[in-house]
Scaffold this motif. Structure first.
Motif, PDB file in Angstrom:
ATOM      1  N   ASP A 163     -22.065 -10.390 -60.184  1.00 47.06           N
ATOM      2  CA  ASP A 163     -20.886 -11.020 -60.770  1.00 47.06           C
ATOM      3  C   ASP A 163     -20.147 -10.061 -61.693  1.00 47.06           C
ATOM      4  N   THR A 221     -15.185 -19.676 -64.288  1.00 42.71           N
ATOM      5  CA  THR A 221     -16.489 -19.994 -63.716  1.00 42.71           C
ATOM      6  C   THR A 221     -16.402 -20.870 -62.482  1.00 42.71           C
ATOM      7  N   GLY A 222     -15.245 -21.457 -62.240  1.00 45.70           N
ATOM      8  CA  GLY A 222     -15.091 -22.333 -61.087  1.00 45.70           C
ATOM      9  C   GLY A 222     -13.725 -22.988 -61.087  1.00 45.70           C
ATOM     10  N   TYR A 223     -13.577 -23.965 -60.183  1.00 46.86           N
ATOM     11  CA  TYR A 223     -12.287 -24.639 -60.035  1.00 46.86           C
ATOM     12  C   TYR A 223     -11.890 -25.419 -61.281  1.00 46.86           C
ATOM     13  N   GLY A 236      -9.600 -25.418 -53.331  1.00 47.49           N
ATOM     14  CA  GLY A 236     -10.726 -26.300 -53.584  1.00 47.49           C
ATOM     15  C   GLY A 236     -11.566 -26.568 -52.354  1.00 47.49           C
ATOM     16  N   ASP A 237     -11.110 -26.125 -51.194  1.00 48.39           N
ATOM     17  CA  ASP A 237     -11.856 -26.370 -49.962  1.00 48.39           C
ATOM     18  C   ASP A 237     -12.995 -25.385 -49.749  1.00 48.39           C
ATOM     19  N   LEU A 238     -12.894 -24.205 -50.315  1.00 46.87           N
ATOM     20  CA  LEU A 238     -13.941 -23.183 -50.179  1.00 46.87           C
ATOM     21  C   LEU A 238     -14.839 -23.193 -51.405  1.00 46.87           C
ATOM     22  N   SER A 239     -15.995 -22.561 -51.278  1.00 40.85           N
ATOM     23  CA  SER A 239     -16.821 -22.351 -52.468  1.00 40.85           C
ATOM     24  C   SER A 239     -16.049 -21.411 -53.400  1.00 40.85           C
ATOM     25  N   TRP A 240     -16.360 -21.466 -54.685  1.00 35.08           N
ATOM     26  CA  TRP A 240     -15.627 -20.660 -55.665  1.00 35.08           C
ATOM     27  C   TRP A 240     -15.700 -19.174 -55.334  1.00 35.08           C
ATOM     28  N   ARG A 241     -16.867 -18.693 -54.989  1.00 35.44           N
ATOM     29  CA  ARG A 241     -17.051 -17.268 -54.701  1.00 35.44           C
ATOM     30  C   ARG A 241     -16.199 -16.842 -53.496  1.00 35.44           C
ATOM     31  N   ASP A 242     -16.181 -17.660 -52.438  1.00 37.39           N
ATOM     32  CA  ASP A 242     -15.366 -17.337 -51.270  1.00 37.39           C
ATOM     33  C   ASP A 242     -13.880 -17.389 -51.612  1.00 37.39           C
ATOM     34  N   PHE A 243     -13.496 -18.358 -52.418  1.00 39.13           N
ATOM     35  CA  PHE A 243     -12.103 -18.485 -52.842  1.00 39.13           C
ATOM     36  C   PHE A 243     -11.643 -17.227 -53.580  1.00 39.13           C
TER      37      PHE A 243
END
Length: 149
Positions: free
Chosen positions: A36, A65-67, A118-125
């Protein structure tokens, strides 16, 4: 001072001459970082466009950290008056669907496709996003004609 006697070491068809005596070996050590940390150093900021406004913003996704963290940042950018000292009570239940009221948060990926955030995981996004676009929701103006067949 006597010059060190050199011994040949065969490397294929070539010979490498090293001095006799102690040799210093350089050891490269990477600092103890996680994936990370490495990713955050590499991920560039992303442009955020609110349609209808002429000024864009840039946001560092590696700092989130995320959405939900992204939703709070978008709310602060486009809705709040900029008062950071007062903690907002909505931050716990804030998501992308209500980050900017009356708008949908979408993104452009590396292939210039426009997708719903919001459709993908955070890391993939974080890996595929090129630009974040905040698009106003248009009310459904479709008129229903009853009796038409």
């Amino acid at each position: 001072m006597q010059e060190a006697q050199k011994r040949p070491y065969a490397l294929g068809a070539h010979a490498l001459h090293l001095p006799d005596g102690p040799c210093k070996i350089l050891r490269l050590r990477l600092s103890a970082t996680t994936d990370d940390d490495m990713e955050s150093a590499i991920v560039p900021p992303v442009t955020v466009v609110l349609e209808g406004r002429s000024i864009c913003h840039r946001i560092h996704l590696s700092r989130h950290t995320g959405y939900s963290s992204l939703a709070v940042a978008l709310r602060r950018l486009f809705v709040d008056d900029g008062d950071d000292e007062v903690e907002k009570p909505y931050e716990e239940e804030l998501g992308l669907s209500n980050a900017v009221p009356g708008h949908v948060v979408a993104y452009e990926d590396m292939e210039d496709d426009l997708l719903l955030a919001g459709d993908l995981s955070w890391r993939d996004f974080v890996r595929v996003v090129k630009r974040i676009r905040i698009i106003p929701v248009k009310p459904n103006r479709r008129r229903h004609h009853y009796g038409d067949v």
